[in-house]
Design an enzyme around this catalytic site. Structure first.
Site, mmCIF file in Angstrom:
data_model
loop_
_atom_site.group_PDB
_atom_site.id
_atom_site.type_symbol
_atom_site.label_atom_id
_atom_site.label_comp_id
_atom_site.label_asym_id
_atom_site.label_seq_id
_atom_site.Cartn_x
_atom_site.Cartn_y
_atom_site.Cartn_z
ATOM 1 N N SER A 152 0.865 -1.188 0.000
ATOM 2 C CA SER A 152 0.000 0.000 0.000
ATOM 3 C C SER A 152 0.898 1.232 0.000
ATOM 4 C CB SER A 152 -0.859 -0.003 1.272
ATOM 5 O OG SER A 152 -1.414 1.274 1.502
ATOM 6 N N TYR A 165 -2.552 -1.262 10.493
ATOM 7 C CA TYR A 165 -2.479 -1.440 9.034
ATOM 8 C C TYR A 165 -1.172 -0.873 8.469
ATOM 9 C CZ TYR A 165 -4.075 -1.222 4.115
ATOM 10 O OH TYR A 165 -4.205 -1.366 2.738
HETATM 11 P P1 NAD Z 1 -11.143 -6.279 -0.405
HETATM 12 O O1 NAD Z 1 -11.694 -6.173 0.964
HETATM 13 O O2 NAD Z 1 -12.059 -6.296 -1.565
HETATM 14 O O3 NAD Z 1 -10.169 -7.519 -0.550
HETATM 15 C C1 NAD Z 1 -9.516 -8.158 0.496
HETATM 16 C C2 NAD Z 1 -9.518 -9.627 0.224
HETATM 17 O O4 NAD Z 1 -8.757 -10.317 1.211
HETATM 18 C C3 NAD Z 1 -10.932 -10.203 0.274
HETATM 19 O O5 NAD Z 1 -11.105 -11.084 -0.811
HETATM 20 C C4 NAD Z 1 -10.953 -10.955 1.600
HETATM 21 O O6 NAD Z 1 -11.851 -12.033 1.608
HETATM 22 C C5 NAD Z 1 -9.522 -11.418 1.672
HETATM 23 N N1 NAD Z 1 -9.103 -11.795 3.020
HETATM 24 C C6 NAD Z 1 -9.261 -11.101 4.162
HETATM 25 N N2 NAD Z 1 -8.759 -11.782 5.199
HETATM 26 C C7 NAD Z 1 -8.269 -12.941 4.704
HETATM 27 C C8 NAD Z 1 -7.621 -14.062 5.260
HETATM 28 N N3 NAD Z 1 -7.368 -14.127 6.581
HETATM 29 N N4 NAD Z 1 -7.258 -15.086 4.446
HETATM 30 C C9 NAD Z 1 -7.505 -15.033 3.121
HETATM 31 N N5 NAD Z 1 -8.110 -13.984 2.529
HETATM 32 C C10 NAD Z 1 -8.484 -12.953 3.313
HETATM 33 O O7 NAD Z 1 -10.145 -5.027 -0.533
HETATM 34 P P2 NAD Z 1 -9.009 -4.697 -1.608
HETATM 35 O O8 NAD Z 1 -8.949 -3.232 -1.656
HETATM 36 O O9 NAD Z 1 -9.187 -5.452 -2.853
HETATM 37 O O10 NAD Z 1 -7.702 -5.207 -0.847
HETATM 38 C C11 NAD Z 1 -6.752 -6.092 -1.405
HETATM 39 C C12 NAD Z 1 -5.366 -5.723 -0.945
HETATM 40 O O11 NAD Z 1 -5.032 -4.434 -1.470
HETATM 41 C C13 NAD Z 1 -5.228 -5.605 0.570
HETATM 42 O O12 NAD Z 1 -3.988 -6.146 0.980
HETATM 43 C C14 NAD Z 1 -5.244 -4.100 0.804
HETATM 44 O O13 NAD Z 1 -4.562 -3.734 1.966
HETATM 45 C C15 NAD Z 1 -4.534 -3.628 -0.454
HETATM 46 N N6 NAD Z 1 -4.745 -2.209 -0.769
HETATM 47 C C16 NAD Z 1 -5.967 -1.744 -1.163
HETATM 48 C C17 NAD Z 1 -6.105 -0.396 -1.468
HETATM 49 C C18 NAD Z 1 -7.413 0.187 -1.928
HETATM 50 O O14 NAD Z 1 -7.498 1.406 -2.066
HETATM 51 N N7 NAD Z 1 -8.424 -0.583 -2.215
HETATM 52 C C19 NAD Z 1 -5.016 0.468 -1.365
HETATM 53 C C20 NAD Z 1 -3.798 -0.044 -0.954
HETATM 54 C C21 NAD Z 1 -3.667 -1.385 -0.657
#
Ligand code: NAD
Length: 266
Positions: A152, A165
């Site tokens: 991130s 986080y």
């Molecule tokens: P999201 O909530 O749609 O996706 C998160 C995924 O992780 C989901 O599919 C969830 O079921 C899965 N998950 C959660 N806990 C788990 C576990 N213990 N075991 C297996 N799977 C698990 O959100 P997203 O935005 O798609 O996030 C994906 C990644 O991207 C994350 O690591 C998040 O920190 C990172 N991220 C997202 C953003 C953003 O703006 N959306 C920005 C920076 C980083």
């Protein structure tokens, strides 16, 4: 058709929604077999699977908590059973559990560290062991294996109210670099993608709200919130031989969020 990831197999953790779903579909479209790990949302995982199949590739879904060693073991066993070899791991699973620092319980802290940091460690180590056992097959890929961490911008931008986080993501960055340094002689490439604000369920409460969206855009010089596709295409390229000389790098995909936009002269 020149499919960048033909004959390769990839595991995507947390592939039932958002960025993980986007990456799984794009890897499939590039010719890879995809193992879609999910934690709770089986429906979402099935949608991802169908989308990969629609792109002409094979996909399985595997339930498992990345923070539990026995679940991680099972995800890799299922991969071996179905596809034989493994070439790419995308460590995407991640959660937020926001609380002001003074109110954050040990449980709030540990939950996020366990999934976002320890989960990534467990999966990366297992993937590296599999890659080493397999060795390099030049006709499939120049590298022995590829690991991508979805980190991130908060591996570098501090984030109040979310110390669990931001700490996990900061740790992920140094984990990535240390593993990359250690595994480069084995021809295993290890990199991070550090997204800015991408439209997914994790931040839906912000971008769905007019005021929240305005606040998000203030932090993005490029003037738009990112889509999962912005991350997915980079993940395909980074895991392909086109990026064969890239290891130990963080690729920030953030519309300029890390450019200190509050210093911008208007
Ligand atoms: P999201 O909530 O749609 O996706 C998160 C995924 O992780 C989901 O599919 C969830 O079921 C899965 N998950 C959660 N806990 C788990 C576990 N213990 N075991 C297996 N799977 C698990 O959100 P997203 O935005 O798609 O996030 C994906 C990644 O991207 C994350 O690591 C998040 O920190 C990172 N991220 C997202 C953003 C953003 O703006 N959306 C920005 C920076 C980083």
């Amino acid at each position: 058709q020149n499919l960048l990831l033909r004959n390769q197999t990839a595991i995507v953790t947390g592939g039932s929604s958002g960025i993980g779903q986007g990456i799984a579909i794009a890897l499939g479209a590039a010719g890879a077999n995809v193992v879609i790990n999910f934690h709770g949302d089986e429906e979402g995982a099935k949608k991802t699977q169908q989308a990969v199949v629609d792109k002409g590739s094979k996909a399985i879904i595997v339930k498992g908590d990345v923070g539990k060693e026995e679940d991680v073991k099972m995800i890799f066993e299922e991969t071996k059973k179905t596809f034989g070899e493994l070439h790419i791991l995308v460590n995407n699973a991640g959660i937020q559990e926001d609380k002001p620092f003074l109110e954050m319980s040990l449980e709030d802290w540990q939950k996020v560290i366990q999934t976002n940091l320890t989960g990534a460690f467990l999966c990366a180590q297992r993937a590296a062991k599999v890659f080493q056992e397999q060795g390099i097959k030049e006709e499939v890929s120049k590298a022995c294996g590829k690991i991508i961490f979805i980190s991130s911008v908060h591996d570098t931008i501090p984030w109040s109210g979310r110390v669990n986080y931001a700490t996990a993501k900061g740790g992920l960055k140094m984990m990535m670099k240390s593993i990359a340094q250690e595994l480069a002689p084995k021809k295993i490439r290890v990199n991070s993608i550090s997204p800015g604000a991408i439209k997914t369920p994790i931040n839906e409460h912000e971008w769905k709200d007019e005021e929240g969206k305005k606040n998000m855009l203030k932090k993005i010089p490029y003037g738009r919130i990112g889509d999962t596709e912005d991350i997915a295409q980079a993940a395909v390229w980074l895991s392909s031989d086109q990026a064969d000389y890239i290891t130990g790098t963080s690729l920030y995909i953030d519309g300029g969020m890390t450019l200190y936009p509050s210093f911008q002269e208007k």
